[in-house]
Design a protein around this motif. Structure first.
Motif, PDB file in Angstrom:
ATOM      1  N   GLU A   1       1.101  -2.014  -0.113  1.00  0.00           N
ATOM      2  CA  GLU A   1       0.442   0.054  -0.252  1.00  0.00           C
ATOM      3  C   GLU A   1       0.664   1.087  -0.179  1.00  0.00           C
ATOM      4  OE1 GLU A   1      -3.675   0.564   0.138  1.00  0.00           O
ATOM      5  OE2 GLU A   1      -3.999  -1.418   0.204  1.00  0.00           O
ATOM      6  N   ALA A   2       2.043   0.930   0.580  1.00  0.00           N
ATOM      7  CA  ALA A   2       3.119   2.135   0.632  1.00  0.00           C
ATOM      8  C   ALA A   2       3.396   2.496  -0.488  1.00  0.00           C
ATOM      9  CB  ALA A   2       3.935   2.280   1.541  1.00  0.00           C
ATOM     10  N   ALA A   3       3.906   1.496  -1.391  1.00  0.00           N
ATOM     11  CA  ALA A   3       4.242   2.149  -2.471  1.00  0.00           C
ATOM     12  C   ALA A   3       3.006   2.188  -3.498  1.00  0.00           C
ATOM     13  CB  ALA A   3       5.315   0.734  -3.309  1.00  0.00           C
ATOM     14  N   GLY A   4       1.859   2.344  -3.118  1.00  0.00           N
ATOM     15  CA  GLY A   4       0.650   2.644  -4.126  1.00  0.00           C
ATOM     16  C   GLY A   4       0.230   1.545  -4.533  1.00  0.00           C
ATOM     17  N   GLY A   5       0.019   0.432  -4.256  1.00  0.00           N
ATOM     18  CA  GLY A   5      -0.275  -1.339  -4.759  1.00  0.00           C
ATOM     19  C   GLY A   5      -1.549  -1.276  -3.681  1.00  0.00           C
ATOM     20  N   ARG A   6      -2.843  -2.365  -4.318  1.00  0.00           N
ATOM     21  CA  ARG A   6      -4.032  -2.671  -3.428  1.00  0.00           C
ATOM     22  C   ARG A   6      -3.092  -3.828  -2.848  1.00  0.00           C
ATOM     23  NH1 ARG A   6      -8.993   0.262  -3.174  1.00  0.00           N
ATOM     24  NH2 ARG A   6      -8.267  -0.840  -1.672  1.00  0.00           N
ATOM     25  N   ALA A   7      -3.626  -4.339  -2.158  1.00  0.00           N
ATOM     26  CA  ALA A   7      -3.083  -6.006  -1.054  1.00  0.00           C
ATOM     27  C   ALA A   7      -4.219  -5.631  -0.231  1.00  0.00           C
ATOM     28  CB  ALA A   7      -1.790  -6.076  -0.559  1.00  0.00           C
ATOM     29  N   LEU A   8      -5.293  -7.092  -0.070  1.00  0.00           N
ATOM     30  CA  LEU A   8      -5.517  -7.112   1.535  1.00  0.00           C
ATOM     31  C   LEU A   8      -5.071  -8.683   2.367  1.00  0.00           C
ATOM     32  CD1 LEU A   8      -9.564  -7.407   0.490  1.00  0.00           C
ATOM     33  CD2 LEU A   8      -7.990  -5.642   2.167  1.00  0.00           C
ATOM     34  N   ALA A   9      -4.843  -8.396   4.200  1.00  0.00           N
ATOM     35  CA  ALA A   9      -4.458  -9.249   4.703  1.00  0.00           C
ATOM     36  C   ALA A   9      -5.400 -10.163   5.522  1.00  0.00           C
ATOM     37  CB  ALA A   9      -3.545  -8.582   5.583  1.00  0.00           C
ATOM     38  N   LEU A  10      -5.488 -11.124   4.284  1.00  0.00           N
ATOM     39  CA  LEU A  10      -6.399 -12.534   4.951  1.00  0.00           C
ATOM     40  C   LEU A  10      -6.057 -13.541   5.776  1.00  0.00           C
ATOM     41  CD1 LEU A  10      -8.313 -11.795   1.039  1.00  0.00           C
ATOM     42  CD2 LEU A  10      -8.551 -10.842   3.082  1.00  0.00           C
ATOM     43  N   GLN A  11      -5.594 -13.277   6.569  1.00  0.00           N
ATOM     44  CA  GLN A  11      -5.023 -14.777   7.435  1.00  0.00           C
ATOM     45  C   GLN A  11      -6.021 -15.609   7.326  1.00  0.00           C
ATOM     46  OE1 GLN A  11      -5.307 -14.788  11.666  1.00  0.00           O
ATOM     47  NE2 GLN A  11      -3.422 -15.735  11.665  1.00  0.00           N
ATOM     48  N   THR A  12      -5.335 -16.359   6.917  1.00  0.00           N
ATOM     49  CA  THR A  12      -5.985 -18.040   6.614  1.00  0.00           C
ATOM     50  C   THR A  12      -5.295 -19.248   6.505  1.00  0.00           C
ATOM     51  OG1 THR A  12      -6.534 -16.402   4.537  1.00  0.00           O
ATOM     52  CG2 THR A  12      -6.981 -18.948   4.684  1.00  0.00           C
ATOM     53  N   ASP A  13      -5.845 -20.263   6.995  1.00  0.00           N
ATOM     54  CA  ASP A  13      -5.603 -21.446   7.416  1.00  0.00           C
ATOM     55  C   ASP A  13      -5.905 -22.580   5.748  1.00  0.00           C
ATOM     56  OD1 ASP A  13      -5.071 -23.946   7.537  1.00  0.00           O
ATOM     57  OD2 ASP A  13      -4.727 -24.295   9.677  1.00  0.00           O
ATOM     58  N   VAL A  14      -5.455 -22.669   4.741  1.00  0.00           N
ATOM     59  CA  VAL A  14      -5.533 -23.313   3.611  1.00  0.00           C
ATOM     60  C   VAL A  14      -6.864 -25.026   3.924  1.00  0.00           C
ATOM     61  CG1 VAL A  14      -4.251 -22.472   2.108  1.00  0.00           C
ATOM     62  CG2 VAL A  14      -3.779 -24.270   2.862  1.00  0.00           C
ATOM     63  N   THR A  15      -6.019 -25.139   5.406  1.00  0.00           N
ATOM     64  CA  THR A  15      -6.800 -26.930   5.897  1.00  0.00           C
ATOM     65  C   THR A  15      -8.089 -26.854   5.656  1.00  0.00           C
ATOM     66  OG1 THR A  15      -5.847 -26.738   7.981  1.00  0.00           O
ATOM     67  CG2 THR A  15      -4.511 -27.102   6.241  1.00  0.00           C
TER      68      THR A  15
ATOM     69  N   GLY B   1     -13.561 -23.381   5.460  1.00  0.00           N
ATOM     70  CA  GLY B   1     -14.614 -22.506   5.722  1.00  0.00           C
ATOM     71  C   GLY B   1     -13.521 -21.240   5.751  1.00  0.00           C
ATOM     72  N   SER B   2     -12.415 -21.882   6.197  1.00  0.00           N
ATOM     73  CA  SER B   2     -10.592 -20.120   5.977  1.00  0.00           C
ATOM     74  C   SER B   2     -10.997 -19.601   4.746  1.00  0.00           C
ATOM     75  CB  SER B   2      -9.895 -20.432   7.182  1.00  0.00           C
ATOM     76  OG  SER B   2      -8.769 -19.649   7.144  1.00  0.00           O
ATOM     77  N   CYS B   3     -10.998 -20.720   3.831  1.00  0.00           N
ATOM     78  CA  CYS B   3     -10.876 -20.210   2.578  1.00  0.00           C
ATOM     79  C   CYS B   3     -11.575 -19.268   2.106  1.00  0.00           C
ATOM     80  CB  CYS B   3     -10.672 -21.677   1.857  1.00  0.00           C
ATOM     81  SG  CYS B   3      -9.125 -21.922   2.321  1.00  0.00           S
ATOM     82  N   GLU B   4     -12.495 -19.841   2.188  1.00  0.00           N
ATOM     83  CA  GLU B   4     -14.373 -18.957   1.754  1.00  0.00           C
ATOM     84  C   GLU B   4     -14.459 -17.843   2.453  1.00  0.00           C
ATOM     85  OE1 GLU B   4     -17.006 -22.865   0.775  1.00  0.00           O
ATOM     86  OE2 GLU B   4     -16.731 -22.219   3.042  1.00  0.00           O
ATOM     87  N   THR B   5     -14.188 -17.398   3.366  1.00  0.00           N
ATOM     88  CA  THR B   5     -14.031 -16.341   4.135  1.00  0.00           C
ATOM     89  C   THR B   5     -12.279 -15.353   3.332  1.00  0.00           C
ATOM     90  OG1 THR B   5     -14.034 -17.004   6.393  1.00  0.00           O
ATOM     91  CG2 THR B   5     -13.508 -14.599   6.226  1.00  0.00           C
ATOM     92  N   ALA B   6     -11.721 -15.853   3.240  1.00  0.00           N
ATOM     93  CA  ALA B   6     -10.607 -14.892   2.493  1.00  0.00           C
ATOM     94  C   ALA B   6     -11.441 -14.899   1.165  1.00  0.00           C
ATOM     95  CB  ALA B   6      -9.057 -15.963   2.076  1.00  0.00           C
ATOM     96  N   ALA B   7     -12.299 -15.829   0.272  1.00  0.00           N
ATOM     97  CA  ALA B   7     -12.410 -15.683  -1.490  1.00  0.00           C
ATOM     98  C   ALA B   7     -13.490 -14.608  -0.843  1.00  0.00           C
ATOM     99  CB  ALA B   7     -12.848 -16.971  -1.555  1.00  0.00           C
ATOM    100  N   ARG B   8     -14.795 -14.753   0.327  1.00  0.00           N
ATOM    101  CA  ARG B   8     -15.117 -13.578   0.369  1.00  0.00           C
ATOM    102  C   ARG B   8     -14.855 -12.104   0.620  1.00  0.00           C
ATOM    103  NH1 ARG B   8     -18.203 -15.828   4.520  1.00  0.00           N
ATOM    104  NH2 ARG B   8     -17.887 -17.564   3.297  1.00  0.00           N
ATOM    105  N   ALA B   9     -13.831 -11.824   0.770  1.00  0.00           N
ATOM    106  CA  ALA B   9     -13.596 -10.948   1.033  1.00  0.00           C
ATOM    107  C   ALA B   9     -13.151  -9.607   0.485  1.00  0.00           C
ATOM    108  CB  ALA B   9     -12.732 -10.967   2.485  1.00  0.00           C
ATOM    109  N   LEU B  10     -12.135 -10.604  -0.439  1.00  0.00           N
ATOM    110  CA  LEU B  10     -11.894 -10.042  -2.257  1.00  0.00           C
ATOM    111  C   LEU B  10     -13.052  -9.686  -2.769  1.00  0.00           C
ATOM    112  CD1 LEU B  10      -8.990 -12.012  -2.830  1.00  0.00           C
ATOM    113  CD2 LEU B  10      -8.685  -9.421  -2.284  1.00  0.00           C
TER     114      LEU B  10
END
Ligand code: NDP
Length: 248
Positions: free
Chosen positions: A50-64, A67-76
């Motif tokens: 973000e400081a360099a002008g890009g867009r990124a979201l930190a999405l704490q995820t456990d791929v195992t 539900g955690s993966c679905e939450t990350a996808a839904r956030a985006l």
């Protein structure tokens, strides 16, 4: 193909190939969801981006965890209205001989390397199908093509990733206009070897690293960009990328 404005989810974005891929994608104007368990790492990377002008979201995820993966996808999807790219990159490689019976490590490899890929794929597919477009990258390995002693279980997981990629490509390409690329790297400099608990194999990997120039995470990120930028009519199904000095 112009990729600026696309939205990507990168698993295992807290280090190595995943972090390098996230940075390369952002540099091309892609919005990136950084998925991994180490919150401090992905938050620091998101702040740097973000400081360099890009867009990124930190999405704490456990791929195992599906539900955690679905939450990350839904956030985006909730924030940006679409999801165009999944980089299924999270993975573990704790080497050991099968007769050491490190069954906990086998289970973790199957859970992250195989189930993690399935969970993240299941989490993005409904949106990609609705969009009638998308690109899924699956990180296999040279170990998905050849079997190495000490890597037996890891090889089995990476062969599974390669088989899944091929079948997925055949199913979702023609029907849903979703491209699938299986990446098969040789040795890449990263934190992957830090998790080897077998002292003998750890020594062997350190020895190898002192004798051979490994690839950088950015090299693999560049191959991902190549496939992603390809014309829509073209699906780079597999990329086998090795250090020049890797003669095996
Ligand atoms: P790293 O160890 O640097 O990266 C592994 C990533 O996986 C980390 O970001 C880690 O994040 C993440 N991860 C592990 N477990 C989970 C989990 N349960 N949920 C979410 N994320 C998880 O290694 P590499 O960058 O080298 O590895 C990336 C991929 O490349 C792996 O799939 C690996 O098998 C593959 N590969 C690597 C090669 C190499 O020589 N380095 C060669 C061929 C393939 P966190 O711990 O924060 O969750």
């Amino acid at each position: 193909m112009d990729i600026a404005g696309k939205v990507a989810l990168v698993t295992g974005a807290s280090s190595g190939i995943g972090a390098a891929t996230a940075k390369r994608l952002v540099a091309e104007g892609v919005v990136v969801g950084l998925a991994a368990r180490r919150k401090d790492r992905i938050e620091a990377l998101a702040a740097e981006i973000e400081a360099a002008g890009g867009r990124a979201l930190a999405l704490q995820t456990d791929v195992t965890d599906l539900g955690s993966c679905e939450t990350a996808a839904r956030a985006l999807i909730n924030q940006f209205g679409r999801l165009d790219v999944l980089v299924n990159n999270a993975g573990l490689m704790p080497l050991s001989d099968v007769d050491s019976l490190k069954t906990d490590e086998w289970k973790r490899m199957v859970d992250v390397n195989v189930s993690g890929v399935l969970n993240a794929t299941a989490s993005v597919l409904p949106q990609m199908i609705a969009q009638h477009s998308g690109h899924i990258f699956n990180m296999s390995s040279i170990a998905g093509r050849k079997v190495f002693i000490g890597l037996t279980v890891y090889c089995a997981t990476k062969a599974a990733v390669a088989a899944f990629s091929d079948g997925l490509r055949m199913e979702v390409g023609p029907k849903h206009n979703i491209r699938v690329t299986c990446i098969q790297p040789g040795a890449v400099k990263s934190e992957l070897y830090d998790h080897i608990s077998d002292a003998n194999y750890r020594r062997q990997m350190d020895d190898l690293a002192s004798k051979m120039t490994f690839l950088e995470g950015e090299d693999i990120a560049d191959t991902i960009l190549f496939a992603l930028r390809s014309p829509a009519r073209m699906d780079v199904a597999e990329l086998f990328v090795l250090p020049t000095e890797q003669g095996w």
